[in-house]
Design an enzyme around this catalytic site. Structure first.
Site, PDB file in Angstrom:
ATOM      1  N   HIS A   1       0.824  -1.120  -0.177  1.00 26.82           N
ATOM      2  CA  HIS A   1       0.016  -0.059   0.229  1.00 26.82           C
ATOM      3  C   HIS A   1       0.851   1.436  -0.033  1.00 26.82           C
ATOM      4  CE1 HIS A   1      -2.691   3.144   1.882  1.00 26.82           C
ATOM      5  NE2 HIS A   1      -3.798   2.348   1.518  1.00 26.82           N
TER       6      HIS A   1
ATOM      7  N   ASP B   1       3.194  -4.219   8.435  1.00 30.96           N
ATOM      8  CA  ASP B   1       2.058  -3.452   8.121  1.00 30.96           C
ATOM      9  C   ASP B   1       0.702  -4.300   8.299  1.00 30.96           C
ATOM     10  OD1 ASP B   1      -0.069  -2.171   7.116  1.00 30.96           O
ATOM     11  OD2 ASP B   1       0.620  -1.703   5.280  1.00 30.96           O
TER      12      ASP B   1
ATOM     13  N   GLN C   1      -4.348  -4.922   7.132  1.00 30.50           N
ATOM     14  CA  GLN C   1      -5.425  -5.933   6.636  1.00 30.50           C
ATOM     15  C   GLN C   1      -5.537  -7.265   7.569  1.00 30.50           C
ATOM     16  OE1 GLN C   1      -7.782  -5.051   4.465  1.00 30.50           O
ATOM     17  NE2 GLN C   1      -6.887  -3.075   3.909  1.00 30.50           N
TER      18      GLN C   1
ATOM     19  N   LYS D   1     -10.149  -0.464  10.258  1.00 32.31           N
ATOM     20  CA  LYS D   1     -10.270  -1.622   9.404  1.00 32.31           C
ATOM     21  C   LYS D   1     -10.732  -2.880  10.255  1.00 32.31           C
ATOM     22  CE  LYS D   1      -7.033   0.148   5.967  1.00 32.31           C
ATOM     23  NZ  LYS D   1      -7.983   0.723   5.104  1.00 32.31           N
TER      24      LYS D   1
HETATM   25  C1  LIG Z   1      -2.165  -2.703   3.635  1.00 34.43           C
HETATM   26  C2  LIG Z   1      -2.499  -1.328   4.173  1.00 34.43           C
HETATM   27  N1  LIG Z   1      -1.565  -0.585   4.783  1.00 34.43           N
HETATM   28  C3  LIG Z   1      -1.762   0.650   5.161  1.00 34.43           C
HETATM   29  C4  LIG Z   1      -3.045   1.204   4.988  1.00 34.43           C
HETATM   30  C5  LIG Z   1      -3.219   2.551   5.368  1.00 34.43           C
HETATM   31  O1  LIG Z   1      -4.370   2.668   6.272  1.00 34.43           O
HETATM   32  P1  LIG Z   1      -4.933   3.889   7.104  1.00 34.43           P
HETATM   33  O2  LIG Z   1      -5.279   4.724   5.877  1.00 34.43           O
HETATM   34  O3  LIG Z   1      -6.013   3.733   8.059  1.00 34.43           O
HETATM   35  O4  LIG Z   1      -3.641   4.695   7.659  1.00 34.43           O
HETATM   36  C6  LIG Z   1      -3.982   0.828   4.337  1.00 34.43           C
HETATM   37  C7  LIG Z   1      -5.397   1.121   3.901  1.00 34.43           C
HETATM   38  O5  LIG Z   1      -6.086   0.818   3.050  1.00 34.43           O
HETATM   39  C8  LIG Z   1      -3.803  -0.929   3.944  1.00 34.43           C
HETATM   40  O6  LIG Z   1      -4.777  -1.360   3.282  1.00 34.43           O
END
Ligand SMILES: Cc1ncc(COP(=O)(O)O)c(C=O)c1O
Length: 429
Positions: A146, A223, A226, A249
């Site tokens: 991401h 990270d 998900q 999430k």
């Molecule tokens: C794999 C992953 N990492 C990081 C993020 C970022 O999350 P946030 O926007 O809640 O900080 C997301 C959001 O979709 C994600 O799917």
């Protein structure tokens, strides 16, 4: 389609029948009634919410925890002698302990509340990263990141004249483990990997990757944005140095998330932001910083969000993550089979180890059109690059349509998705 969805009771029964043992442990109908939004209509149809990787819906217990806090418990924390402040402080710190147990962290001081996964990653890049990464060093990430796990490292590498290296993936969307290991070298100073890919659903073998990096004394950030909603996370078993996730999430509120860090790592790191709460003492000449975890929590935190997050984690634990994983896996298999049978539809992301993400493209129909037509039928999916543009480039596609699952989804909703896609094909024929 409507008939598939109007009778919730029969819907949950047939989901059980179709998924067999996986759903028998869960009362999906009861779970669905926990989420008020699931009873609403969209464009005159029952809502089919399949955009859970973007954000999940909130159960009533989370909504109640937040509104109860604001109605009866609101006060600033840590500095007040009055009862309300003490109660709010107790609730906030109890939430930290809930997160500690949820992640199986050794100590609650290893749990830092942040705005979300993105802020957690930026915190580590700007503190540990700036302290330890210099010219010629390398940071290793993967091709399935991401943007939130790309850009903070890219910014750091630009600032420090370091190099961002990318571990490649297969056409199925699996990390190529030999190539990952081959990229670890004496210049590698940090590794950041996703536990589960948001765009593909691939579940990475995190413990093995951490082990490969640790053999070379390279710290690893995971990270988990998900992963936390779908699988049990044990940071001690993974042995990662940092783990981040977002509340929204995992059925919790927006604007709150968690950075877990091993105590010795966090202790050696400089603060991220300056301000209230992160200090022990301040003079104009010098500031002494507070102990963990407060050193990293500058300013008034998101108390209501943290309390809501604890309620969400409690909710998930009440259902049981093993049961959630098994149920969602059944849904994923059901959806994969049904979508694969549609001529002209290609699934993107077919890893053997996969969580509830169904990303796909269709011949001659742009993902945006797929999303728009499905929306007219009350079906919410996400279309676009999913904040993973380099991954789209890897597959040589501009975007995908993505249906992503949560514990409240049913096979009937996946039937509705398939029915909607069939209808879409007629529209675009
Ligand atoms: C794999 C992953 N990492 C990081 C993020 C970022 O999350 P946030 O926007 O809640 O900080 C997301 C959001 O979709 C994600 O799917």
């Amino acid at each position: 389609m409507t008939t598939l969805l109007t009778s919730e009771t029969s819907g949950s029964h047939s989901t059980s029948a179709k998924l067999g043992i996986a759903s028998r442990n869960l009362n999906i109908q009861k779970i669905r009634t926990d989420f008020p939004i699931l009873s609403r209509q969209v464009h005159g149809r029952p809502l089919v919410y399949l955009d859970n990787a973007a954000t999940t819906q909130k159960p009533q217990v989370v909504i109640d925890a937040i509104s109860h806090y604001y109605a009866y418990g609101n006060a600033n924390i840590h500095r007040g002698v009055h009862l309300l402040s003490q109660e709010a402080t107790d609730a906030y710190e109890a939430a930290r302990e809930s997160v500690q147990h949820f992640l199986n962290a050794e100590s609650s001081s290893e749990i830092i509340f942040v705005r979300g996964a993105t802020e957690g990653i930026n915190l580590v890049a700007q503190t540990y990263g700036r302290q330890h990464i210099g010219a010629g060093d390398e940071v290793l990430i993967t091709a399935m990141e991401h943007h939130s796990n790309i850009v903070p490292w890219q910014m750091l590498c630009e600032e420090k004249s370091a190099r961002l290296r990318i571990a490649p993936i297969s056409d199925a969307g699996e990390l190529l483990l030999d190539e990952f290991e081959a990229l670890l070298n004496s210049n590698t100073k940090f590794v950041a990997i996703p536990h589960i890919s948001n765009a593909l659903g691939t579940i990475n073998p995190v413990a093995a990757l951490v082990e490969m990096a640790h053999r070379r004394n390279i710290p690893v950030l995971v990270d988990g944005a998900q992963a936390v909603p779908h699988t049990t996370v044990d940071v001690r078993a993974l042995d990662c140095d940092f783990y981040v996730f977002s509340g929204h999430k995992v059925y919790g509120p927006t604007g709150v998330g968690v950075l877990y860090g091993k105590k010795q790592m966090l202790e050696a790191m400089p603060p991220y932001q300056g301000g209230g709460d992160m200090i022990r003492s301040v003079t104009f000449e010098k500031t002494l910083y507070n102990q963990l975890p407060y050193k990293f929590e500058a300013g008034t935190p998101n108390m209501a969000g943290v309390i809501g997050l604890a309620a969400a984690l409690g909710y998930v634990q009440g259902i049981g993550l093993d049961a959630i994983s098994a149920y969602e896996h059944g849904l994923l298999e059901y959806g994969t089979k049904a979508l694969s049978a549609i001529r002209g539809l290609r699934l993107i992301g077919t890893a053997k180890e996969k969580a509830g993400v169904l990303s796909f493209v269709m011949e001659d129909i742009h993902p945006h059109d797929i999303g728009t037509v499905l929306d007219q039928q009350g079906i919410a999916i996400r279309t676009g690059h999913h904040c993973a543009q380099p991954l789209m480039q890897r597959f040589d596609i501009p975007a995908t349509a993505r249906a992503s699952l949560a514990v409240y989804n049913t096979t009937e909703e996946l039937d509705a998705l398939v029915f909607g896609i069939q209808k879409l094909k007629e529209v675009f024929a």
